[in-house]
Design an enzyme around this catalytic site. Structure first.
Site, PDB file in Angstrom:
ATOM      1  N   ASP A 123      -6.460 -13.292 -20.490  1.00 61.62           N
ATOM      2  CA  ASP A 123      -7.248 -14.113 -19.596  1.00 61.62           C
ATOM      3  C   ASP A 123      -8.161 -15.056 -20.391  1.00 61.62           C
ATOM      4  O   ASP A 123      -8.547 -14.745 -21.513  1.00 61.62           O
ATOM      5  CB  ASP A 123      -8.106 -13.145 -18.754  1.00 61.62           C
ATOM      6  CG  ASP A 123      -8.859 -13.825 -17.644  1.00 61.62           C
ATOM      7  OD1 ASP A 123      -8.207 -14.479 -16.809  1.00 61.62           O
ATOM      8  OD2 ASP A 123     -10.094 -13.696 -17.594  1.00 61.62           O
ATOM      9  N   ASN A 126      -5.693   6.643  -1.347  1.00 65.67           N
ATOM     10  CA  ASN A 126      -6.581   6.088  -2.370  1.00 65.67           C
ATOM     11  C   ASN A 126      -7.257   4.793  -1.918  1.00 65.67           C
ATOM     12  O   ASN A 126      -7.892   4.111  -2.715  1.00 65.67           O
ATOM     13  CB  ASN A 126      -5.827   5.876  -3.695  1.00 65.67           C
ATOM     14  CG  ASN A 126      -4.706   4.854  -3.563  1.00 65.67           C
ATOM     15  OD1 ASN A 126      -4.639   4.098  -2.603  1.00 65.67           O
ATOM     16  ND2 ASN A 126      -3.814   4.825  -4.548  1.00 65.67           N
ATOM     17  N   ASP A 127      -7.117   4.451  -0.640  1.00 68.01           N
ATOM     18  CA  ASP A 127      -7.690   3.185  -0.162  1.00 68.01           C
ATOM     19  C   ASP A 127      -9.203   3.161  -0.322  1.00 68.01           C
ATOM     20  O   ASP A 127      -9.787   2.147  -0.687  1.00 68.01           O
ATOM     21  CB  ASP A 127      -7.346   2.969   1.320  1.00 68.01           C
ATOM     22  CG  ASP A 127      -5.872   2.668   1.525  1.00 68.01           C
ATOM     23  OD1 ASP A 127      -5.139   2.584   0.514  1.00 68.01           O
ATOM     24  OD2 ASP A 127      -5.456   2.524   2.686  1.00 68.01           O
ATOM     25  N   GLU A 146      -4.146 -17.758 -21.577  1.00 66.95           N
ATOM     26  CA  GLU A 146      -4.473 -18.734 -20.537  1.00 66.95           C
ATOM     27  C   GLU A 146      -5.400 -19.816 -21.103  1.00 66.95           C
ATOM     28  O   GLU A 146      -6.571 -19.558 -21.365  1.00 66.95           O
ATOM     29  CB  GLU A 146      -5.171 -18.035 -19.361  1.00 66.95           C
ATOM     30  CG  GLU A 146      -5.550 -19.000 -18.241  1.00 66.95           C
ATOM     31  CD  GLU A 146      -6.595 -18.446 -17.268  1.00 66.95           C
ATOM     32  OE1 GLU A 146      -6.572 -18.857 -16.106  1.00 66.95           O
ATOM     33  OE2 GLU A 146      -7.439 -17.615 -17.674  1.00 66.95           O
ATOM     34  N   ASP A 203      -1.567  -0.921  -4.087  1.00 69.41           N
ATOM     35  CA  ASP A 203      -1.730  -0.056  -5.255  1.00 69.41           C
ATOM     36  C   ASP A 203      -0.466  -0.006  -6.100  1.00 69.41           C
ATOM     37  O   ASP A 203       0.557  -0.613  -5.760  1.00 69.41           O
ATOM     38  CB  ASP A 203      -2.159   1.352  -4.812  1.00 69.41           C
ATOM     39  CG  ASP A 203      -1.314   1.874  -3.665  1.00 69.41           C
ATOM     40  OD1 ASP A 203      -0.096   1.605  -3.672  1.00 69.41           O
ATOM     41  OD2 ASP A 203      -1.866   2.533  -2.756  1.00 69.41           O
ATOM     42  N   ASN A 208       0.842  -1.190   0.000  1.00 71.38           N
ATOM     43  CA  ASN A 208       0.000   0.000   0.000  1.00 71.38           C
ATOM     44  C   ASN A 208       0.881   1.245   0.000  1.00 71.38           C
ATOM     45  O   ASN A 208       1.356   1.686   1.041  1.00 71.38           O
ATOM     46  CB  ASN A 208      -0.908  -0.020   1.235  1.00 71.38           C
ATOM     47  CG  ASN A 208      -2.000   1.041   1.155  1.00 71.38           C
ATOM     48  OD1 ASN A 208      -1.987   1.885   0.251  1.00 71.38           O
ATOM     49  ND2 ASN A 208      -2.923   1.002   2.098  1.00 71.38           N
ATOM     50  N   GLY A 219      -6.080  -2.358  -0.036  1.00 74.44           N
ATOM     51  CA  GLY A 219      -5.407  -1.058  -0.152  1.00 74.44           C
ATOM     52  C   GLY A 219      -4.126  -1.040  -0.959  1.00 74.44           C
ATOM     53  O   GLY A 219      -3.546   0.022  -1.188  1.00 74.44           O
TER      54      GLY A 219
HETATM   55 CA    CA Z   1      -3.744   2.409  -1.308  1.00 72.12          CA
END
Ligand code: CA
Length: 625
Positions: free
Chosen positions: A339, A139-140, A368, A162, A134, A160
């Site tokens: 993906d 920005n959490d 994948e 980033d 984090n 959280g």
């Molecule tokens: Ca964060």
């Protein structure tokens, strides 16, 4: 006079900044692509009532398409390579009304700085961004998003982590010896729950603000590049998230598969009403597959919260192709991880990968295909001679078959057809691949039980599995936290638990993997073990591109060699809980008689005489260099 001037200035400012257009995608473009065509998606209330004009040297409108919804049009442009960069003013007029949009046209990077893809000289570090570090607590929680809280004690909530957290720890990643980073997706997932995983995109051009900004993503790419670390972007063309903005107003009746089911549902009833995937991936190649099974696989929704995109709609196909190119160009990416590869329309996939590779010839894309069957893995690899005539443009495919073979090879009891023989025989399938060296190998990933748990928390076996993986003729990928023995043993396979927070990524963490603080002896040992091996591998051309030779397992031991003109690298696994003397006569072709080899971890010397002793219950990597 002065007032009049102010008013004129004011109006011209308004004209410049007041775009009055809801969405223009892609949000900008570049001059100098091989393919000079660009298709813009324009979204605005009743935009189909407007005339469109552009007056810019070198830009031509080729065609304008209406959609089923009046709120969309698609504009086909041709961008001459002689065009100059600048703002292209797009004018939309209806009677006396006029809307304008300044569309930014940029120059591409010079060819010398173009994207070099990842390959078998790399080791890919897979990071789940919400769970690594984090770097910005501000920005959490982002107000206005559907999931706007964090809870680190809930494995399925946001924690959280980033982009800033990854940027802050690039030196650690470099020192460990990783050369590429694959991030689980970081585009916005404005979903009510589980948004941390990133696979339910709700806008293809927006970074999730809980992960950071586009500028931070670019900063990550630039700073990583300075450390010779490549960035691989996780992209999903098969499905989007249920709360993608276009779900409120779909451009076409066939924009999504099984759209009619969705339109008659709401989130509570959607599970009942949606035709969602049967996940029978074999139907894509199966010559006996029923239409209903095939459609269930191809057109069914991946899960009820992930609508299936219809890539057979050419506007959707263009949208997705241009979106991938936009990200490659914006971030100077080295690669894409695609993906759920077989879930999307295979004709589209061929076009998608082909268009990208045509613009970026040394780029790489890994798909994948979660199959343990080499026939199906090989099907997707470029230049494979498929009996149905399918031509893929995919260089790299994930090698789940080898992943399973390593797991069984190391964890099973030794017997005629169990244990190390699984690795030996699976590798013998390489004759079937067009380019085995470009397959991606891994012992685990974000969707699978961690290797330490797979090995029932046996460190010796975990090291055996990691060491064989890192010397095979493949592109290896390591899941973050493997180096500190992260595990999901309390509930093996639980996604929240697999994606546990990396130690030291949060300020209040008591243990710290970046500094070594309060790590256990075993964790420090594993971290160092991998660091030595990864840094050895980093410049080892015998492992990157050398010949491979291996010998049938015997008496619980297995020897595999990687060789070029300069160096021979051997891995010898001894699963016995006692030292084993091996007779070297069998290995005469390696030409090692009388040579001294060095164990890359212990530094111990091995004189290659008639018999050598392999220490108990371990794998050793020896080099002639
Ligand atoms: Ca964060």
């Amino acid at each position: 006079m002065k007032n009049l001037l102010t008013i004129i200035l004011f109006i011209s400012v308004i004209n410049n900044i007041h775009t009055q257009i809801d969405k223009v995608h892609p949000p900008n473009w570049w001059i100098g692509f091989e393919n000079q065509n660009l298709q813009l998606l324009i979204k605005e209330q009743n935009i189909s009532d407007y005339e469109v004009s552009i007056d810019y040297p070198g830009i031509k409108i080729i065609d304008i398409h209406e959609a089923n919804s009046p709120n969309y049009i698609f504009i086909d442009l041709n961008i001459s390579s002689m065009t100059k960069e600048g703002d292209v003013k797009i004018i939309f007029s209806k009677n006396n009304q006029k809307l304008t949009y300044n569309y930014s046209l940029k120059k591409r990077r010079t060819i010398q700085n173009q994207n070099k893809g990842f390959d078998s000289s790399d080791v890919v570090y897979l990071i789940t961004p919400d769970r690594y570090a984090n770097g910005n607590i501000d920005n959490d929680i982002i107000d206005g998003l559907k999931e706007s809280k964090i809870n680190r004690s809930d494995g399925y909530a946001r924690h959280g982590g980033d982009l800033k957290g990854i940027i802050n720890n690039l030196s650690y990643i470099e020192d460990m010896g990783f050369t590429s980073i694959w991030l689980n997706p970081v585009l916005i997932n404005d979903m009510k729950k589980g948004s941390y995983h990133g696979y339910a995109t709700t806008d293809y051009y927006t970074v999730d603000p809980r992960f950071g900004t586009l500028d931070e993503y670019i900063e990550l790419s630039k700073k990583a590049s300075k450390k010779n670390i490549k960035i691989i972007k996780d992209i999903i063309v098969n499905h989007c998230g249920l709360y993608h903005w276009w779900m409120d107003d779909l451009p076409f009746e066939n924009w999504l598969n099984y759209q009619e089911v969705y339109l008659n549902s709401n989130e509570e009833t959607i599970e009942k009403n949606t035709v969602y995937s049967n996940h029978r991936r074999s139907t894509i190649q199966d010559i006996y597959a029923s239409e209903s099974d095939y459609k269930g696989m191809l057109e069914g929704w991946f899960v009820p919260t992930m609508p299936d995109l219809n890539q057979k709609n050419q506007f959707m196909a263009n949208y997705l192709i241009q979106n991938s190119i936009w990200w490659i160009e914006t971030l100077n990416l080295a690669g894409i991880r695609q993906d759920t590869y077989p879930y999307a329309d295979k004709g589209f996939l061929s076009d998608w990968a082909g268009r990208i590779m045509n613009e970026y010839p040394s780029f790489n894309i890994v798909g994948e295909e979660w199959s343990y069957n080499p026939i199906r893995i090989a099907y997707w690899q470029k230049d494979n001679k498929n009996k149905d005539g399918y031509e893929s443009n995919l260089k790299s495919v994930m090698d789940f078959a080898m992943q399973k073979a390593i797991f069984e090879g190391i964890s099973e009891e030794e017997n005629w057809n169990t244990g190390l023989i699984k690795i030996y025989e699976n590798l013998a399938n390489d004759f079937h691949y067009n380019d085995p060296n470009s397959l991606l190998i891994f012992n685990d990933n974000h969707d699978m039980s961690r290797i330490f748990t797979q090995m029932r928390e046996n460190i010796n076996q975990t090291k055996m599995a990691m060491s064989i993986m890192l010397v095979l003729p493949r592109i290896p990928q390591v899941l973050y936290g493997t180096e500190i023995l992260m595990q999901d043993s309390a509930n093996p396979g639980d996604h929240g638990l697999i994606r546990t927070d990396f130690l030291g990524g949060w300020n209040d963490d008591n243990q710290n993997a970046f500094t070594g603080k309060n790590l256990s002896e075993e964790q420090l040992d594993m971290q160092n073990y991998l660091k030595v091996l990864l840094n050895f591998r980093k410049n080892n051309s015998a492992i990157h591109k050398g010949r491979t030779m291996h010998y049938a397992p015997s008496n619980g031991t297995y020897l595999l060699a990687r060789m070029n003109n300069h160096e021979k690298v051997l891995i010898i696994i001894n699963k016995n809980k006692k030292d084993i003397k091996i007779d070297t006569d069998r290995f005469y072709e390696l030409g090692l008689k009388g040579e001294e080899l060095t164990d890359i971890h212990s530094g111990e010397k091995y004189l290659w005489s008639n018999r050598i002793t392999i220490p108990k219950y371990t794998s050793i990597i020896l080099t002639t260099d």
